[in-house]
Design a protein around this motif. Structure first.
Motif, PDB file in Angstrom:
ATOM      1  N   PRO A 141       0.814  -1.220   0.000  1.00 48.57           N
ATOM      2  CA  PRO A 141       0.000   0.000   0.000  1.00 48.57           C
ATOM      3  C   PRO A 141       0.849   1.271   0.000  1.00 48.57           C
ATOM      4  CG  PRO A 141      -0.841  -1.579   1.602  1.00 48.57           C
ATOM      5  CD  PRO A 141       0.471  -2.111   1.132  1.00 48.57           C
ATOM      6  N   GLN A 142       0.397   2.278  -0.750  1.00 51.54           N
ATOM      7  CA  GLN A 142       1.108   3.554  -0.837  1.00 51.54           C
ATOM      8  C   GLN A 142       0.473   4.605   0.074  1.00 51.54           C
ATOM      9  OE1 GLN A 142       2.066   4.871  -4.888  1.00 51.54           O
ATOM     10  NE2 GLN A 142       1.501   2.850  -5.651  1.00 51.54           N
ATOM     11  N   ASN A 143       0.009   4.189   1.216  1.00 53.56           N
ATOM     12  CA  ASN A 143      -0.772   5.066   2.081  1.00 53.56           C
ATOM     13  C   ASN A 143      -0.038   6.315   2.539  1.00 53.56           C
ATOM     14  OD1 ASN A 143      -3.161   3.460   2.189  1.00 53.56           O
ATOM     15  ND2 ASN A 143      -2.135   2.048   3.577  1.00 53.56           N
ATOM     16  N   THR A 144       1.275   6.237   2.696  1.00 52.05           N
ATOM     17  CA  THR A 144       2.032   7.359   3.268  1.00 52.05           C
ATOM     18  C   THR A 144       2.732   8.201   2.209  1.00 52.05           C
ATOM     19  OG1 THR A 144       3.936   5.890   3.598  1.00 52.05           O
ATOM     20  CG2 THR A 144       2.402   6.120   5.437  1.00 52.05           C
ATOM     21  N   VAL A 145       2.307   8.113   0.964  1.00 57.06           N
ATOM     22  CA  VAL A 145       3.024   8.734  -0.154  1.00 57.06           C
ATOM     23  C   VAL A 145       3.126  10.251  -0.015  1.00 57.06           C
ATOM     24  CG1 VAL A 145       0.956   8.911  -1.595  1.00 57.06           C
ATOM     25  CG2 VAL A 145       3.227   8.785  -2.677  1.00 57.06           C
ATOM     26  N   ASP A 146       2.169  10.907   0.635  1.00 58.32           N
ATOM     27  CA  ASP A 146       2.170  12.366   0.714  1.00 58.32           C
ATOM     28  C   ASP A 146       2.767  12.898   2.012  1.00 58.32           C
ATOM     29  OD1 ASP A 146       0.979  12.757  -1.810  1.00 58.32           O
ATOM     30  OD2 ASP A 146      -1.013  12.361  -0.963  1.00 58.32           O
ATOM     31  N   ASP A 147       3.353  12.032   2.827  1.00 58.24           N
ATOM     32  CA  ASP A 147       3.927  12.466   4.094  1.00 58.24           C
ATOM     33  C   ASP A 147       5.391  12.845   3.919  1.00 58.24           C
ATOM     34  OD1 ASP A 147       3.968  12.981   6.859  1.00 58.24           O
ATOM     35  OD2 ASP A 147       2.697  11.241   7.259  1.00 58.24           O
ATOM     36  N   THR A 148       6.047  13.291   4.993  1.00 57.93           N
ATOM     37  CA  THR A 148       7.467  13.601   4.931  1.00 57.93           C
ATOM     38  C   THR A 148       8.275  12.318   4.762  1.00 57.93           C
ATOM     39  OG1 THR A 148       7.883  13.367   7.298  1.00 57.93           O
ATOM     40  CG2 THR A 148       7.063  15.501   6.539  1.00 57.93           C
ATOM     41  N   GLN A 166       1.869   0.634   7.757  1.00 54.48           N
ATOM     42  CA  GLN A 166       2.582   1.794   7.241  1.00 54.48           C
ATOM     43  C   GLN A 166       2.298   2.979   8.167  1.00 54.48           C
ATOM     44  OE1 GLN A 166      -0.175   0.620   4.979  1.00 54.48           O
ATOM     45  NE2 GLN A 166       1.125  -1.194   4.772  1.00 54.48           N
ATOM     46  N   GLY A 167       3.346   3.721   8.496  1.00 52.19           N
ATOM     47  CA  GLY A 167       3.189   4.902   9.335  1.00 52.19           C
ATOM     48  C   GLY A 167       3.373   4.599  10.809  1.00 52.19           C
ATOM     49  N   TYR A 219       4.231   7.721  13.257  1.00 50.54           N
ATOM     50  CA  TYR A 219       4.075   8.927  14.060  1.00 50.54           C
ATOM     51  C   TYR A 219       2.801   9.717  13.744  1.00 50.54           C
ATOM     52  CZ  TYR A 219       8.994   8.289  15.316  1.00 50.54           C
ATOM     53  OH  TYR A 219      10.180   7.790  15.798  1.00 50.54           O
ATOM     54  N   ARG A 220       2.293   9.611  12.533  1.00 56.07           N
ATOM     55  CA  ARG A 220       1.129  10.417  12.142  1.00 56.07           C
ATOM     56  C   ARG A 220      -0.023   9.480  11.768  1.00 56.07           C
ATOM     57  NH1 ARG A 220       3.888  15.526   8.817  1.00 56.07           N
ATOM     58  NH2 ARG A 220       5.316  16.123  10.490  1.00 56.07           N
ATOM     59  N   ASP A 221      -0.542   9.609  10.532  1.00 59.93           N
ATOM     60  CA  ASP A 221      -1.562   8.651  10.094  1.00 59.93           C
ATOM     61  C   ASP A 221      -0.951   7.254  10.079  1.00 59.93           C
ATOM     62  OD1 ASP A 221      -3.408  10.654   9.741  1.00 59.93           O
ATOM     63  OD2 ASP A 221      -3.107  10.807   7.568  1.00 59.93           O
ATOM     64  N   MET A 222      -1.716   6.267  10.552  1.00 55.69           N
ATOM     65  CA  MET A 222      -1.222   4.886  10.621  1.00 55.69           C
ATOM     66  C   MET A 222      -2.228   3.962   9.938  1.00 55.69           C
ATOM     67  SD  MET A 222       0.234   4.873  14.553  1.00 55.69           S
ATOM     68  CE  MET A 222      -1.379   5.126  15.282  1.00 55.69           C
ATOM     69  N   TYR A 223      -1.708   3.006   9.170  1.00 54.38           N
ATOM     70  CA  TYR A 223      -2.527   2.091   8.386  1.00 54.38           C
ATOM     71  C   TYR A 223      -2.094   0.662   8.683  1.00 54.38           C
ATOM     72  CZ  TYR A 223      -3.076   6.454   5.719  1.00 54.38           C
ATOM     73  OH  TYR A 223      -3.297   7.759   5.349  1.00 54.38           O
ATOM     74  N   LEU A 224      -3.048  -0.221   8.920  1.00 56.18           N
ATOM     75  CA  LEU A 224      -2.731  -1.626   9.187  1.00 56.18           C
ATOM     76  C   LEU A 224      -3.669  -2.515   8.399  1.00 56.18           C
ATOM     77  CD1 LEU A 224      -2.589   0.022  12.206  1.00 56.18           C
ATOM     78  CD2 LEU A 224      -1.436  -2.112  12.752  1.00 56.18           C
TER      79      LEU A 224
END
Length: 461
Positions: free
Chosen positions: A136-143, A167-168, A170-175
């Protein structure tokens, strides 16, 4: 006590980093161990710690007798860092053989590509790829620091295996949870503003409430592997940061607790160390000021096996445009009552890791730094031998050897050794502790990434 090298593995190259996990090859086959390693030291995605790799990441499987079975070079696309390249050995298809799952990058020219990343499955007997699934590319727009923090683990729901990817941190988290056959069982998002803690660097998997369904400590929240729902989140609405340590344990009467030590959300008055009961309610708190609590351990010390918890606060400053670590500060507590203690050991607490070498239910210590580095000593300071090397993991690394053992690697030699007490005899207390589901489960899953136990905390229950 006689400390002896029990196993040796020759990886044939200089080592800058190394992780490992056990691998079951099936009935009638020898036990095996997977090594993931590089001459390059660990690379962190935080921009103040990132550096360009000088070597690629390798993956090798050896029998526990030191015989190499296969080696794979993961190439330039896989950055040699624990957050970039998590892995696990896990029998998801229930055939009695642990498959190896890891995060691969199929484009060697684009090491930061999220599009090219796949969850890859390896047959441990051959080392060959047997499956790939889009990551998954869930964190693509983060730092950068927040985008490239990935995790793989697994557990059981009424005996059925469930693979977990994440993925993630410290911020948004995906499981995501996956069944046998890689059908998706559940998929959740924990948004940054949900009012609860972020993930931790130690994420134990175990059946915490003993209902036949494993849970995952994803930071200070407990998540069911059955459907991904949250059983509870400790200090929800009170703490919004990330805990480096989250560690379940039980006392002499079998009562369960959750010990935590926190990295961020350094608002004045927010405690840096908190222990909860089995429902997520505070039992005690300490260190009500700012500070990054970074590492720690729990150990049984003294004739009454008093359970002592240590948390280390990291101290940093910028010198010549680089972040420099100063002398850390250690804090010691009675793990059950929270009573703050003076250092009960004759050496600096953060320079050792507890290991019950002789199997008597109390812990000896392996020196990881300072003037005790490489030595095995007891809580009174008596030294029993010199091992040297850098710790990989500790506990029941060799399942049928009495007492606990420790795995260390030797950077210049390119070798890995497992050490234990040749005279170890387990007493009844130790046998009960080593056979407890908490201990057995966490020993297997300690190799899944940066979140393995030896990175931050030792098994002291």
């Amino acid at each position: 006590m006689r400390i002896k090298c029990l196993k040796e593995f020759d990886l044939g190259m200089k080592l800058g980093q190394l992780r490992s996990c056990p691998v079951s090859l099936g009935k009638g086959m020898p036990e095996a161990v997977l090594f993931v390693y590089s001459a390059q030291g660990n690379i962190d995605p935080w921009h103040e710690e990132f550096n360009y790799p000088t070597d690629t990441l390798k993956m090798s499987l050896y029998t526990m007798d030191g015989v190499p079975m296969w080696t794979r070079d993961l190439g330039n696309g896989v950055i040699p860092g624990v957050w970039y390249a998590p892995f696990i050995s896990f029998d998801l298809d229930r055939d009695g053989v642990d498959e190896i799952f890891f995060l691969n990058n199929l484009n060697p020219n684009l090491p930061f590509s999220l599009n090219a990343r796949v969850l890859e499955r390896i047959d441990p007997l051959s080392g060959e790829t047997t499956g790939q699934w889009k990551w998954p590319q869930n964190t693509v727009d983060d730092t950068m620091s927040h985008s490239y923090r990935f995790y793989i683990t697994g557990g059981y729901v009424h005996g059925e295996p469930v693979l977990v990817t994440a993925q993630g941190t410290y911020r948004d988290m995906y499981l995501q949870g996956y069944n046998t056959g890689m059908s998706k069982r559940w998929d959740i998002k924990i948004p940054y503003g949900d009012g609860g803690a972020r993930a931790s660097h130690l994420c134990p998997i175990l059946d915490f409430d003993e209902d036949g369904v494993d849970e995952m400590f994803w930071g200070e929240r407990l998540i069911s592997l059955d459907d991904g729902h949250e059983l509870f989140c400790c200090d929800k609405g009170l703490y919004f940061g990330h805990s480096d340590l989250v560690f379940p344990f039980y006392d002499e009467n079998g009562k369960k607790y959750i010990f935590t030590a926190r990295e961020d959300d350094e608002r004045p008055g927010v405690p840096r160390v908190v222990t909860y009961d089995e429902k997520g309610n505070r039992v005690w708190k300490a260190i009500n000021d700012i500070g990054h609590m970074h590492t720690g351990w729990m150990a049984n010390i003294g004739p009454n096996r008093r359970k002592i918890a240590m948390a280390m606060r990291i101290n940093r400053q910028v010198v010549n445009n680089a972040i420099v670590d100063l002398e850390p500060t250690d804090f010691f507590f009675d793990a059950v009552t929270g009573e703050e203690l003076q250092n009960p050991l004759p050496f600096v607490g953060h320079t050792v890791m507890p290991v019950d070498f002789n199997g008597d239910g109390t812990h000896e210590f392996f020196g990881t730094g300072g003037n005790i580095k490489g030595f095995v000593t007891d809580a009174e300071g008596n030294r029993y031998g010199f091992i040297g090397g850098e710790q990989v993991r500790s506990g029941k690394v060799i399942a049928d050897h009495p007492g606990e053992t420790i795995m260390v690697y030797y950077a210049e030699e390119g070798k890995v050794r497992i050490w234990g007490d040749e005279d170890a005899v387990e007493n009844e207390y130790a046998k009960k502790r080593f056979s407890h589901p908490y201990h057995v489960r966490m020993q297997h899953f300690m190799g899944t990434g940066y979140n393995h136990l030896s990175a931050h905390v030792s098994c002291g229950w």
